[in-house]
Design a protein around this motif. Structure first.
Motif, PDB file in Angstrom:
ATOM      1  N   THR A 422       0.826  -1.207   0.000  1.00 45.07           N
ATOM      2  CA  THR A 422       0.000   0.000   0.000  1.00 45.07           C
ATOM      3  C   THR A 422       0.853   1.246   0.000  1.00 45.07           C
ATOM      4  O   THR A 422       0.574   2.212  -0.711  1.00 45.07           O
ATOM      5  N   VAL A 423       1.949   1.224   0.786  1.00 46.59           N
ATOM      6  CA  VAL A 423       2.789   2.417   0.910  1.00 46.59           C
ATOM      7  C   VAL A 423       3.513   2.705  -0.389  1.00 46.59           C
ATOM      8  O   VAL A 423       3.662   3.854  -0.809  1.00 46.59           O
ATOM      9  N   SER A 424       3.973   1.652  -1.067  1.00 48.97           N
ATOM     10  CA  SER A 424       4.824   1.841  -2.240  1.00 48.97           C
ATOM     11  C   SER A 424       4.162   1.379  -3.530  1.00 48.97           C
ATOM     12  O   SER A 424       4.828   1.062  -4.491  1.00 48.97           O
ATOM     13  N   VAL A 425       2.818   1.278  -3.563  1.00 52.58           N
ATOM     14  CA  VAL A 425       2.161   0.789  -4.761  1.00 52.58           C
ATOM     15  C   VAL A 425       2.356   1.744  -5.926  1.00 52.58           C
ATOM     16  O   VAL A 425       2.451   1.336  -7.076  1.00 52.58           O
ATOM     17  N   LEU A 426       2.447   3.046  -5.620  1.00 53.17           N
ATOM     18  CA  LEU A 426       2.666   4.011  -6.682  1.00 53.17           C
ATOM     19  C   LEU A 426       4.120   4.049  -7.124  1.00 53.17           C
ATOM     20  O   LEU A 426       4.433   4.616  -8.162  1.00 53.17           O
ATOM     21  N   ARG A 427       5.016   3.446  -6.344  1.00 58.90           N
ATOM     22  CA  ARG A 427       6.437   3.433  -6.689  1.00 58.90           C
ATOM     23  C   ARG A 427       6.830   2.180  -7.442  1.00 58.90           C
ATOM     24  O   ARG A 427       7.999   1.962  -7.719  1.00 58.90           O
ATOM     25  N   GLY A 428       5.879   1.335  -7.703  1.00 60.86           N
ATOM     26  CA  GLY A 428       6.173   0.195  -8.557  1.00 60.86           C
ATOM     27  C   GLY A 428       6.524  -1.083  -7.838  1.00 60.86           C
ATOM     28  O   GLY A 428       7.146  -1.961  -8.408  1.00 60.86           O
ATOM     29  N   GLY A 429       6.125  -1.276  -6.597  1.00 56.56           N
ATOM     30  CA  GLY A 429       6.432  -2.534  -5.930  1.00 56.56           C
ATOM     31  C   GLY A 429       6.247  -2.456  -4.436  1.00 56.56           C
ATOM     32  O   GLY A 429       5.801  -1.447  -3.882  1.00 56.56           O
ATOM     33  N   ALA A 430       6.576  -3.559  -3.767  1.00 57.73           N
ATOM     34  CA  ALA A 430       6.450  -3.637  -2.322  1.00 57.73           C
ATOM     35  C   ALA A 430       7.720  -3.122  -1.661  1.00 57.73           C
ATOM     36  O   ALA A 430       8.791  -3.082  -2.268  1.00 57.73           O
ATOM     37  N   LYS A 431       7.572  -2.755  -0.389  1.00 56.21           N
ATOM     38  CA  LYS A 431       8.711  -2.262   0.369  1.00 56.21           C
ATOM     39  C   LYS A 431       8.611  -2.762   1.797  1.00 56.21           C
ATOM     40  O   LYS A 431       7.516  -2.902   2.345  1.00 56.21           O
ATOM     41  N   GLU A 432       9.749  -3.010   2.401  1.00 52.13           N
ATOM     42  CA  GLU A 432       9.810  -3.568   3.739  1.00 52.13           C
ATOM     43  C   GLU A 432      10.092  -2.456   4.746  1.00 52.13           C
ATOM     44  O   GLU A 432      10.955  -1.599   4.519  1.00 52.13           O
ATOM     45  N   TYR A 433       9.357  -2.472   5.855  1.00 50.44           N
ATOM     46  CA  TYR A 433       9.515  -1.479   6.920  1.00 50.44           C
ATOM     47  C   TYR A 433       9.596  -2.203   8.261  1.00 50.44           C
ATOM     48  O   TYR A 433       9.182  -3.361   8.400  1.00 50.44           O
ATOM     49  N   TRP A 434      10.101  -1.451   9.224  1.00 51.19           N
ATOM     50  CA  TRP A 434      10.177  -1.940  10.599  1.00 51.19           C
ATOM     51  C   TRP A 434       8.933  -1.444  11.348  1.00 51.19           C
ATOM     52  O   TRP A 434       8.751  -0.261  11.547  1.00 51.19           O
ATOM     53  N   PHE A 435       8.059  -2.378  11.754  1.00 50.48           N
ATOM     54  CA  PHE A 435       6.789  -2.038  12.391  1.00 50.48           C
ATOM     55  C   PHE A 435       6.900  -2.205  13.902  1.00 50.48           C
ATOM     56  O   PHE A 435       7.512  -3.163  14.384  1.00 50.48           O
ATOM     57  N   VAL A 436       6.272  -1.272  14.621  1.00 47.52           N
ATOM     58  CA  VAL A 436       6.219  -1.312  16.084  1.00 47.52           C
ATOM     59  C   VAL A 436       4.755  -1.207  16.480  1.00 47.52           C
ATOM     60  O   VAL A 436       4.089  -0.200  16.207  1.00 47.52           O
ATOM     61  N   LEU A 437       4.236  -2.266  17.119  1.00 49.82           N
ATOM     62  CA  LEU A 437       2.835  -2.316  17.538  1.00 49.82           C
ATOM     63  C   LEU A 437       2.742  -2.034  19.031  1.00 49.82           C
ATOM     64  O   LEU A 437       3.366  -2.722  19.836  1.00 49.82           O
ATOM     65  N   ARG A 438       1.958  -1.005  19.369  1.00 46.39           N
ATOM     66  CA  ARG A 438       1.658  -0.687  20.767  1.00 46.39           C
ATOM     67  C   ARG A 438       0.180  -0.937  21.036  1.00 46.39           C
ATOM     68  O   ARG A 438      -0.564  -1.317  20.147  1.00 46.39           O
ATOM     69  N   ALA A 439      -0.237  -0.709  22.270  1.00 42.53           N
ATOM     70  CA  ALA A 439      -1.610  -1.034  22.660  1.00 42.53           C
ATOM     71  C   ALA A 439      -2.641  -0.207  21.914  1.00 42.53           C
ATOM     72  O   ALA A 439      -3.778  -0.651  21.735  1.00 42.53           O
ATOM     73  N   ASN A 440      -2.285   0.995  21.469  1.00 34.96           N
ATOM     74  CA  ASN A 440      -3.278   1.830  20.789  1.00 34.96           C
ATOM     75  C   ASN A 440      -2.766   2.429  19.485  1.00 34.96           C
ATOM     76  O   ASN A 440      -3.405   3.323  18.922  1.00 34.96           O
ATOM     77  N   SER A 441      -1.604   1.972  18.974  1.00 36.50           N
ATOM     78  CA  SER A 441      -1.073   2.553  17.741  1.00 36.50           C
ATOM     79  C   SER A 441      -0.154   1.552  17.043  1.00 36.50           C
ATOM     80  O   SER A 441       0.375   0.621  17.659  1.00 36.50           O
ATOM     81  N   LEU A 442       0.009   1.782  15.744  1.00 38.28           N
ATOM     82  CA  LEU A 442       0.934   1.006  14.919  1.00 38.28           C
ATOM     83  C   LEU A 442       1.796   1.993  14.144  1.00 38.28           C
ATOM     84  O   LEU A 442       1.279   2.801  13.366  1.00 38.28           O
ATOM     85  N   ALA A 443       3.103   1.933  14.357  1.00 35.00           N
ATOM     86  CA  ALA A 443       4.032   2.837  13.679  1.00 35.00           C
ATOM     87  C   ALA A 443       5.008   2.009  12.856  1.00 35.00           C
ATOM     88  O   ALA A 443       5.345   0.878  13.217  1.00 35.00           O
ATOM     89  N   TRP A 444       5.457   2.571  11.740  1.00 37.15           N
ATOM     90  CA  TRP A 444       6.488   1.897  10.961  1.00 37.15           C
ATOM     91  C   TRP A 444       7.599   2.867  10.602  1.00 37.15           C
ATOM     92  O   TRP A 444       7.374   4.053  10.391  1.00 37.15           O
TER      93      TRP A 444
END
Length: 703
Positions: A422-444
């Motif tokens: 979703t993040v890189s669909v306009l850039r022509g492919g998939a991309k890998e990120y570092w995700f951090v899941l907390r009790a009320n938020s998701l950050a990458w």
């Protein structure tokens, strides 16, 4: 293969000579360098010969005999130049000077043989080979070596160095280099052999005692293998093995994930549809009141709705037991690979263990159905965690959830790499990120340092949607998605955030983590039509009764869910995992003894060949170690000569700069021992030693 007119081929012609008078060496006779193709030779003959020579002389265990004629300029020697390109320190290069008897009168190669002109670390050795006339006259090797010895002793320039010239001295030098090489490689070879013996000792010990015609020994072997099978099965579950695998999860760890991540996730997928539940409650209340006007909330409505929701918990419980049974079956097949030496025994062991596993699995499922029926048979409204009718207020459920999430808002639940399209669909492919899941938020973030944050997603009204593998472009990945249940954009202009990982277990772990963060999976649509008229005609009194029962239902179902989440894993461990383990450890051997042990212990053909090969390798390594110990105690080696500064050119001299060649007598064709190459062209002869006639010219300066 090479044609009939001076063609070449890189395929060697092997000739093995057995004699007490020859060295234990492999001699490779390589062709000399050719500049112009003749006969059937290809136009790139020079490059082919060079590649062929380099193929052999680049090996570190190869001694290079750089053969150069005495009546040619040594500075133009192709042999020395190629030897220096692969052996710049000169540790493997020995210079060989031939055609000493064909030099011009008044000239000699003494300065070369004394290592003064273009010195080598291992020096030069002069030899005189048989001429073509000698070969045609059938002059034997002994006579040729005697003539060679006479030549060096009678020549005034070589008389004093005759002991360091000739074919016998070259043989002695090569023999000494072989001895040095053996002494240098003995420690590493001894260590390698000892390691190989240590690796084979345990297996060889079982092979030494193996006798297919002895029933007592075969029975002992079967008992040993079954004990090992039971021990490996237990280690796979308990995690008590000596060697811990760092590449993939063990079977015990996978069962633990099923208990604490997959099973809670499947239960969370049964989240109640608020609108449907309220409609069912209102219909149930009105049916219980019938023609009468109800003044109080009927207890029967609570029991009917609660039983219906409790019955839905059976499906995730059965699915959990199926997953555990599948993993236990994988353990049986994996551990059974060690019995591959006896195919009949392996098949029988796997059959007995798998049959008992199926019986335990069915028994476990019956017990799970019994647990659900027990929960449905009696509603314990006096449970200490049940809110009761007095506390069944609208605010109880909401306040509890709010306080729980606010108290752990900053708690990190999970971190890891995920791929998003979703993040890189306009850039022509998939991309890998570092995700951090907390009790009320998701950050990458861009990487695990968490310095460059790309986005922060609040988890309010966020749901998890499962996706089939291969729906997106990357078919080898496992996918899931996040979306907003209120139909809002979850990420910028996107209604859905697509995430994926390479491993299915990793995806399941992330689903369990999102569940702990309050992100529930997408709810399946219930079949059936809603009665709009019945729901829309609820009066205020009915609304209060529906709300009370709804809150009571939440409280009681939470108690039942906790009980089921706790009891189903315990049931699986007691009635399936431990039962199968005890059956393998205690009942498997008597069951096998009741059949035909001799037939079970028939060794496969491949295993018999492996046993013979292992024993052969073991005895060969043992004998090699004895030989190495004898060689290391009796062999005397010589130190490596010190390095010398020479001026052997790396690149070929340019045209026009080579010195003119001196006239020399016509050379007789001769057959020499193997050498990397024979140089082409003619050059200036080496200067004669002091006190001898003939023209003297100063040595050529280094290029």
């Amino acid at each position: 293969m090479t044609g009939s007119n001076k063609g070449i081929s890189p395929i060697p012609i092997n000739l093995r000579v057995y004699s007490p008078h020859v060295l234990d060496l492999t001699l490779i006779d390589l062709p000399g360098m050719t500049k112009v193709a003749v006969g059937d030779q290809p136009h790139d003959i020079e490059e082919q010969i060079r590649s062929m020579i380099l193929q052999f002389i680049t090996k570190s265990n190869c001694l290079i005999l750089a053969v150069s004629p005495a009546n040619a300029d040594l500075a133009n020697s192709d042999a020395l130049k190629m030897a220096k390109s692969v052996d710049p320190e000169g540790l493997r290069t020995i210079g060989v000077i031939t055609k000493l008897d064909l030099m011009d009168e008044g000239t000699d190669a003494r300065e070369i043989l004394q290592n003064r002109l273009l010195p080598l670390r291992r020096g030069y050795i002069g030899i005189v080979n048989r001429s073509q006339k000698d070969i045609e006259g059938r002059k034997d090797i002994k006579a040729a070596m005697a003539a060679e010895r006479k030549f060096f002793l009678s020549h005034p320039a070589y008389r004093q160095i005759a002991d360091t010239c000739g074919t016998p001295f070259l043989q002695k030098t090569l023999n000494q280099q072989l001895t040095n090489h053996i002494r240098d490689t003995l420690p590493a070879l001894r260590q390698k052999l000892q390691g190989q013996l240590s690796a084979l000792e345990k297996e060889v010990e079982t092979y030494k005692q193996f006798k297919a015609d002895d029933p007592a020994i075969m029975t002992k072997v079967m008992l040993t293998m079954l004990n090992s099978f039971a021990s490996d099965f237990e280690k796979s579950i308990e995690g008590s093995g000596d060697l811990v695998d760092t590449r993939e999860l063990s079977s015990g760890a996978k069962i633990n994930i099923i208990f604490h991540e997959r099973f809670p996730y499947e239960m969370a997928k049964l989240e109640l549809d608020e609108r449907e539940v309220r409609r069912q409650i209102s219909v149930c209340i009105m049916n219980l009141h019938a023609v009468r006007v109800g003044l109080f909330t009927p207890n029967r409505a609570f029991e009917v709705i609660a039983k219906k929701q409790i019955a839905r918990l059976l499906d995730p419980a059965v699915k959990c037991l199926d997953l555990v049974g599948l993993e236990l079956g994988n353990i049986i097949r994996k551990v059974g690979e060690k019995l591959a030496r006896f195919p009949n025994l392996r098949n029988e062991v796997e059959r007995l263990a798998s049959t008992h596993l199926k019986e335990c699995e069915e028994k476990c499922k019956e017990h799970a159905r019994l647990l659900i029926n027990m929960e449905m048979s009696y509603m314990n409204t006096n449970h200490q965690d049940f809110v009761g009718f007095r506390d069944g207020r609208p605010s109880s459920r909401t306040s509890t959830t709010t306080s729980r999430k606010s108290g752990s808002a900053d708690q990190v639940i999970r971190k890891g790499w995920l791929t998003t399209t979703t993040v890189s669909v306009l850039r022509g492919g998939a991309k890998e990120y570092w995700f951090v899941l907390r009790a009320n938020s998701l950050a990458w973030f861009r990487d695990e340092t968490e310095d460059d944050q790309k986005y922060l997603l609040r988890l309010d009204d966020v749901r998890l949607r499962e996706m089939e593998t291969g729906v997106l472009t990357f078919a080898k990945k496992y996918h899931f998605a996040l979306y907003n249940s209120a139909a809002k954009n979850v990420y910028k202009d996107h209604k859905q955030l697509d995430l994926s990982a390479d491993d299915e277990d990793m995806v399941e772990a992330w689903k369990g983590a999102f569940l702990r963060a309050g992100v529930y999976p997408e709810r399946a649509e219930e079949d059936g039509e809603e009665s709009v008229d019945e729901v829309s005609c609820i009066d205020p009194q009915m609304e209060r009764q529906v709300e009370v029962i709804r809150n009571l239902l939440d409280s009681y179902l939470e108690i039942v869910r906790k009980s089921v989440r706790d009891l189903i894993p315990k049931t699986a461990m007691h009635l399936m995992v431990l039962e199968v383990k005890n059956h393998i450890a205690q009942d498997l051997l008597p069951a096998l003894y009741s059949s035909n042990p001799a037939e079970l212990m028939e060794e496969s053909k491949d295993s018999a060949q492996r046993r013979e090969e292992t024993l052969r390798i073991y005895h060969a390594c043992t004998e090699a170690l004895h030989i190495i110990n004898d060689v290391s105690s009796k062999t005397v080696s010589t130190p490596v000569p010190p390095a010398v500064a020479n001026s052997i050119p790396i690149e070929r001299p340019k045209m026009g700069r080579s010195p003119p060649s001196s006239p020399s007598a016509p050379r007789r064709p001769s057959h020499r021992p193997a050498a990397p190459q024979r140089p082409s062209g003619t050059g200036r002869p080496a200067p004669p030693p002091p006190g001898h006639g003939g023209p003297r010219r100063p040595p050529r300066p280094p290029q």
